[in-house]
Design an enzyme around this catalytic site. Sequence first.
Site, PDB file in Angstrom:
ATOM      1  N   ASP A 186       5.053 150.855  91.696  1.00 54.61           N
ATOM      2  CA  ASP A 186       5.442 150.595  93.087  1.00 54.61           C
ATOM      3  C   ASP A 186       6.389 149.399  93.136  1.00 54.61           C
ATOM      4  O   ASP A 186       6.193 148.400  92.432  1.00 54.61           O
ATOM      5  CB  ASP A 186       4.188 150.320  93.936  1.00 54.61           C
ATOM      6  CG  ASP A 186       4.476 150.403  95.422  1.00 54.61           C
ATOM      7  OD1 ASP A 186       4.013 151.365  96.056  1.00 54.61           O
ATOM      8  OD2 ASP A 186       5.164 149.502  95.949  1.00 54.61           O
ATOM      9  N   ILE A 187       7.389 149.483  93.981  1.00 47.46           N
ATOM     10  CA  ILE A 187       8.402 148.420  94.084  1.00 47.46           C
ATOM     11  C   ILE A 187       7.831 147.153  94.728  1.00 47.46           C
ATOM     12  O   ILE A 187       8.355 146.059  94.513  1.00 47.46           O
ATOM     13  CB  ILE A 187       9.646 148.944  94.861  1.00 47.46           C
ATOM     14  CG1 ILE A 187      10.883 148.154  94.510  1.00 47.46           C
ATOM     15  CG2 ILE A 187       9.397 148.988  96.360  1.00 47.46           C
ATOM     16  CD1 ILE A 187      12.175 148.792  94.992  1.00 47.46           C
ATOM     17  N   ASN A 229      -1.919 157.645 101.746  1.00 48.09           N
ATOM     18  CA  ASN A 229      -1.592 157.404 103.145  1.00 48.09           C
ATOM     19  C   ASN A 229      -0.954 158.666 103.723  1.00 48.09           C
ATOM     20  O   ASN A 229      -0.159 159.330 103.051  1.00 48.09           O
ATOM     21  CB  ASN A 229      -0.627 156.222 103.274  1.00 48.09           C
ATOM     22  CG  ASN A 229      -1.273 154.921 102.828  1.00 48.09           C
ATOM     23  OD1 ASN A 229      -2.469 154.726 102.994  1.00 48.09           O
ATOM     24  ND2 ASN A 229      -0.484 154.018 102.244  1.00 48.09           N
ATOM     25  N   GLN A 289       1.886 155.897 106.341  1.00 52.73           N
ATOM     26  CA  GLN A 289       2.750 156.499 105.326  1.00 52.73           C
ATOM     27  C   GLN A 289       4.194 156.152 105.661  1.00 52.73           C
ATOM     28  O   GLN A 289       4.652 156.415 106.776  1.00 52.73           O
ATOM     29  CB  GLN A 289       2.564 158.028 105.298  1.00 52.73           C
ATOM     30  CG  GLN A 289       3.426 158.710 104.241  1.00 52.73           C
ATOM     31  CD  GLN A 289       3.205 160.218 104.193  1.00 52.73           C
ATOM     32  OE1 GLN A 289       2.466 160.782 105.006  1.00 52.73           O
ATOM     33  NE2 GLN A 289       3.849 160.872 103.252  1.00 52.73           N
ATOM     34  N   HIS A 345       2.219 161.097  97.903  1.00 49.58           N
ATOM     35  CA  HIS A 345       2.037 160.221  96.746  1.00 49.58           C
ATOM     36  C   HIS A 345       0.631 159.652  96.751  1.00 49.58           C
ATOM     37  O   HIS A 345       0.056 159.390  97.809  1.00 49.58           O
ATOM     38  CB  HIS A 345       3.069 159.092  96.715  1.00 49.58           C
ATOM     39  CG  HIS A 345       3.223 158.342  98.004  1.00 49.58           C
ATOM     40  ND1 HIS A 345       3.910 158.850  99.097  1.00 49.58           N
ATOM     41  CD2 HIS A 345       2.785 157.127  98.392  1.00 49.58           C
ATOM     42  CE1 HIS A 345       3.882 157.980 100.076  1.00 49.58           C
ATOM     43  NE2 HIS A 345       3.194 156.919  99.681  1.00 49.58           N
ATOM     44  N   HIS A 378      -1.333 156.352  95.644  1.00 52.77           N
ATOM     45  CA  HIS A 378      -1.269 154.975  95.143  1.00 52.77           C
ATOM     46  C   HIS A 378      -2.435 154.786  94.175  1.00 52.77           C
ATOM     47  O   HIS A 378      -3.581 155.124  94.501  1.00 52.77           O
ATOM     48  CB  HIS A 378      -1.472 153.963  96.281  1.00 52.77           C
ATOM     49  CG  HIS A 378      -0.359 153.862  97.262  1.00 52.77           C
ATOM     50  ND1 HIS A 378       0.608 152.869  97.197  1.00 52.77           N
ATOM     51  CD2 HIS A 378      -0.049 154.596  98.359  1.00 52.77           C
ATOM     52  CE1 HIS A 378       1.450 152.994  98.208  1.00 52.77           C
ATOM     53  NE2 HIS A 378       1.065 154.042  98.936  1.00 52.77           N
TER      54      HIS A 378
HETATM   55  P1  DGP Z   1       3.295 154.516 101.756  1.00 49.18           P
HETATM   56  O1  DGP Z   1       3.095 153.459 102.780  1.00 49.18           O
HETATM   57  O2  DGP Z   1       1.956 155.087 101.284  1.00 49.18           O
HETATM   58  O3  DGP Z   1       4.262 155.588 102.178  1.00 49.18           O
HETATM   59  O4  DGP Z   1       3.896 153.756 100.487  1.00 49.18           O
HETATM   60  C1  DGP Z   1       5.155 153.973  99.959  1.00 49.18           C
HETATM   61  C2  DGP Z   1       5.294 153.063  98.773  1.00 49.18           C
HETATM   62  O5  DGP Z   1       6.498 153.385  98.122  1.00 49.18           O
HETATM   63  C3  DGP Z   1       5.346 151.570  99.095  1.00 49.18           C
HETATM   64  O6  DGP Z   1       4.206 150.913  98.547  1.00 49.18           O
HETATM   65  C4  DGP Z   1       6.618 151.083  98.443  1.00 49.18           C
HETATM   66  C5  DGP Z   1       7.017 152.223  97.541  1.00 49.18           C
HETATM   67  N1  DGP Z   1       8.450 152.401  97.450  1.00 49.18           N
HETATM   68  C6  DGP Z   1       9.303 152.634  98.486  1.00 49.18           C
HETATM   69  N2  DGP Z   1      10.563 152.743  98.036  1.00 49.18           N
HETATM   70  C7  DGP Z   1      10.501 152.613  96.674  1.00 49.18           C
HETATM   71  C8  DGP Z   1      11.475 152.645  95.647  1.00 49.18           C
HETATM   72  O7  DGP Z   1      12.679 152.828  95.866  1.00 49.18           O
HETATM   73  N3  DGP Z   1      11.028 152.452  94.377  1.00 49.18           N
HETATM   74  C9  DGP Z   1       9.694 152.252  94.081  1.00 49.18           C
HETATM   75  N4  DGP Z   1       9.378 152.054  92.793  1.00 49.18           N
HETATM   76  N5  DGP Z   1       8.753 152.221  95.035  1.00 49.18           N
HETATM   77  C10 DGP Z   1       9.150 152.400  96.317  1.00 49.18           C
END
Ligand code: DGP
Length: 114
Positions: free
Chosen positions: A30-31, A87, A94, A100, A102
């Site tokens: 996760d970023i 989520n 979400q 996805h 987590h």
């Molecule tokens: P959610 O709230 O469950 O939709 O979480 C989406 C997650 O995705 C959030 O924790 C950050 C992650 N995320 C969003 N954009 C990127 C990206 O470009 N790269 C990565 N590695 N993670 C991302």
Amino acid sequence: MSDCIFCKIIAGEIPSEKIYEDDDMFAFRDITPQAPVHFLLVPRKHITSLMAAEKGDGPLLGKMLYKAGELAAAQGCSEKGARFVVNCGSDGNQTVDHLHIHILGGRMMMWPPG
Ligand code: DGP
């Protein structure tokens, strides 16, 4: 789906720290990590959310859940456990509309969620 961030990550069009891939799914860190271990497991198929999944997606979802546990263990969480979160929709917070899971570990998680 052409404008989906996670589809672009799966396709390698957006860089990510990949930790696993197979014919069905892809996992990457996760970023914005919320724990020492925090990665996402996504299906290659663009499914918007868990509640948008169809009955025929059941075997894929089962495979993903099993793989999530296996990957958490491989990331060092086998002894103390981990948190697995999906989520869904706006009330579920979400933010990326590609299903996805987590996977979070390496610290004690709180309950209930805020
Ligand atoms: P959610 O709230 O469950 O939709 O979480 C989406 C997650 O995705 C959030 O924790 C950050 C992650 N995320 C969003 N954009 C990127 C990206 O470009 N790269 C990565 N590695 N993670 C991302």
